[in-house]
Design a protein around this motif. Structure first.
Motif, PDB file in Angstrom:
ATOM      1  N   UNK A  77      19.269-127.535 -41.484  1.00 23.46           N
ATOM      2  CA  UNK A  77      19.600-126.386 -42.337  1.00 23.46           C
ATOM      3  C   UNK A  77      20.873-126.656 -43.122  1.00 23.46           C
ATOM      4  N   UNK A  78      21.892-127.167 -42.437  1.00 26.78           N
ATOM      5  CA  UNK A  78      23.150-127.460 -43.124  1.00 26.78           C
ATOM      6  C   UNK A  78      22.959-128.595 -44.125  1.00 26.78           C
ATOM      7  N   UNK A  79      22.271-129.643 -43.705  1.00 25.94           N
ATOM      8  CA  UNK A  79      22.077-130.797 -44.584  1.00 25.94           C
ATOM      9  C   UNK A  79      21.299-130.424 -45.841  1.00 25.94           C
ATOM     10  N   UNK A  80      20.305-129.559 -45.699  1.00 23.24           N
ATOM     11  CA  UNK A  80      19.427-129.255 -46.825  1.00 23.24           C
ATOM     12  C   UNK A  80      19.940-128.124 -47.704  1.00 23.24           C
ATOM     13  N   UNK A  81      20.729-127.195 -47.149  1.00 19.77           N
ATOM     14  CA  UNK A  81      21.001-125.971 -47.892  1.00 19.77           C
ATOM     15  C   UNK A  81      22.456-125.723 -48.261  1.00 19.77           C
ATOM     16  N   UNK A  82      23.427-126.324 -47.556  1.00 18.95           N
ATOM     17  CA  UNK A  82      24.818-125.986 -47.832  1.00 18.95           C
ATOM     18  C   UNK A  82      25.203-126.311 -49.269  1.00 18.95           C
ATOM     19  N   UNK A  83      24.991-127.547 -49.693  1.00 17.00           N
ATOM     20  CA  UNK A  83      25.415-127.944 -51.040  1.00 17.00           C
ATOM     21  C   UNK A  83      24.630-127.187 -52.114  1.00 17.00           C
ATOM     22  N   UNK A  84      23.350-126.966 -51.879  1.00 17.33           N
ATOM     23  CA  UNK A  84      22.540-126.208 -52.844  1.00 17.33           C
ATOM     24  C   UNK A  84      23.062-124.776 -52.938  1.00 17.33           C
ATOM     25  N   UNK A  85      23.378-124.206 -51.799  1.00 19.10           N
ATOM     26  CA  UNK A  85      23.888-122.833 -51.739  1.00 19.10           C
ATOM     27  C   UNK A  85      25.175-122.690 -52.562  1.00 19.10           C
ATOM     28  N   UNK A  86      26.115-123.582 -52.334  1.00 14.87           N
ATOM     29  CA  UNK A  86      27.400-123.489 -53.026  1.00 14.87           C
ATOM     30  C   UNK A  86      27.252-123.860 -54.507  1.00 14.87           C
ATOM     31  N   UNK A  87      26.447-124.869 -54.809  1.00 19.76           N
ATOM     32  CA  UNK A  87      26.240-125.278 -56.197  1.00 19.76           C
ATOM     33  C   UNK A  87      25.594-124.167 -57.022  1.00 19.76           C
ATOM     34  N   UNK A  88      24.869-123.273 -56.350  1.00 18.03           N
ATOM     35  CA  UNK A  88      24.237-122.156 -57.051  1.00 18.03           C
ATOM     36  C   UNK A  88      25.199-121.003 -57.293  1.00 18.03           C
ATOM     37  N   UNK A  89      26.462-121.189 -56.927  1.00 16.57           N
ATOM     38  CA  UNK A  89      27.470-120.169 -57.203  1.00 16.57           C
ATOM     39  C   UNK A  89      27.744-119.225 -56.056  1.00 16.57           C
ATOM     40  N   UNK A  90      27.154-119.498 -54.913  1.00 15.49           N
ATOM     41  CA  UNK A  90      27.397-118.649 -53.744  1.00 15.49           C
ATOM     42  C   UNK A  90      28.556-119.233 -52.933  1.00 15.49           C
ATOM     43  N   UNK A  91      29.089-118.447 -52.049  1.00 17.00           N
ATOM     44  CA  UNK A  91      30.296-118.874 -51.342  1.00 17.00           C
ATOM     45  C   UNK A  91      29.979-119.550 -50.019  1.00 17.00           C
ATOM     46  N   UNK A  92      30.918-120.370 -49.570  1.00 21.64           N
ATOM     47  CA  UNK A  92      30.806-120.990 -48.256  1.00 21.64           C
ATOM     48  C   UNK A  92      30.838-119.929 -47.161  1.00 21.64           C
ATOM     49  N   UNK A  93      31.647-118.888 -47.371  1.00 24.51           N
ATOM     50  CA  UNK A  93      31.723-117.824 -46.373  1.00 24.51           C
ATOM     51  C   UNK A  93      30.368-117.170 -46.157  1.00 24.51           C
TER      52      UNK A  93
END
Length: 245
Positions: A77-93
């Motif tokens: 989950x972290x490997x596949x979604x963290x960078x995509x999540x943040x790159x899409x303008x959402x926050x790490x929090x």
């Protein structure tokens, strides 16, 4: 005559992110338990045909799979979604909150289903007049108070989920050999939870009362909190490179 439409309240970003993570988990959750229940039924039938009875809890031999399969999904989950999540303008929090919520929910769900499978198997043993015992007990065995086994499973499986998130984010922060060298720090707390719950096996750690079960359960929960805090801290430091046109 004009009518006005109330503005639609935007959906909580944490809920959106959690729902996205949970959908994949739910599909694999269903397939996992189809396989496990089939294996347990076949195991009981084979042992009955060979020995004439089954005296041990076959369902609890699946405990390692119930720990490490969802653990590996948390890493992914972290490997596949963290960078995509943040790159899409959402926050790490937002990602941390959503992934921790899904991790806790997933751990509890696996624990509850395994507990239900154990209870169903025990009912079959009682109906058939067989004995029933836990051959490789951790904190709970067949003589422990009701609920201790479920509490043990919840703490252990939630710990495995949070440890998986921590492993995944450390690999994102320090990929390759650095992430591998950090495994004693990322998986070590999970092994600590197993040790607190009596992961060495045998009767030495088996709790016969809730007062005896409380210290290792609380110690395991404390380690889960430590892993969650470490996961949130490391996630804040992961560098996300935006693609340029």
């Amino acid at each position: 005559m004009t009518t006005t439409t109330a503005p639609t309240r935007p959906r909580d970003p944490v809920l959106r992110a959690a729902a996205r993570m949970a959908r994949l988990n739910l599909r694999l959750f269903a397939w996992f338990w189809v396989v496990v229940v089939t294996a347990v039924v076949l195991g009981v039938v084979v042992l009955w045909r060979v020995n004439g009875e089954v005296g041990t809890a076959v369902s609890l031999y699946t405990r390692q799979g119930v720990v490490w399969f969802p653990f590996s999904l948390a890493v992914l989950v972290v490997a596949a979604q963290l960078r995509v999540h943040v790159a899409a303008g959402r926050t790490r929090r937002t990602f941390v909150r959503a992934s921790l919520a899904v991790a806790v929910g997933t751990g509890v769900a696996y624990a509850v289903v395994l507990q239900l499978l154990v209870l169903a198997e025990r009912a079959v043993h009682d109906a058939a007049g067989w004995g029933w015992r836990i051959a490789d007990p951790m904190l709970a065995d067949e003589s422990s108070p009701a609920g201790v086994l479920l509490a043990e499973l919840v703490v252990f499986l939630v710990a495995a989920q949070v440890s998986g998130l921590l492993v995944g984010v450390v690999y994102q922060r320090a990929p390759g050999w650095w992430g591998t060298l950090a495994l004693p720090l990322t998986v070590g707390p999970l092994l600590g939870v197993a040790a607190l719950l009596g992961g060495t096996g045998g009767d030495a750690h088996v709790a016969r009362t809730w007062s005896a079960a409380a210290p290792p359960l609380l110690g395991g929960a404390a380690l889960v909190v430590v892993m969650a805090v470490a996961y949130a801290a490391v996630t804040r430091t992961v560098e996300i490179r935006q693609r340029t046109a």
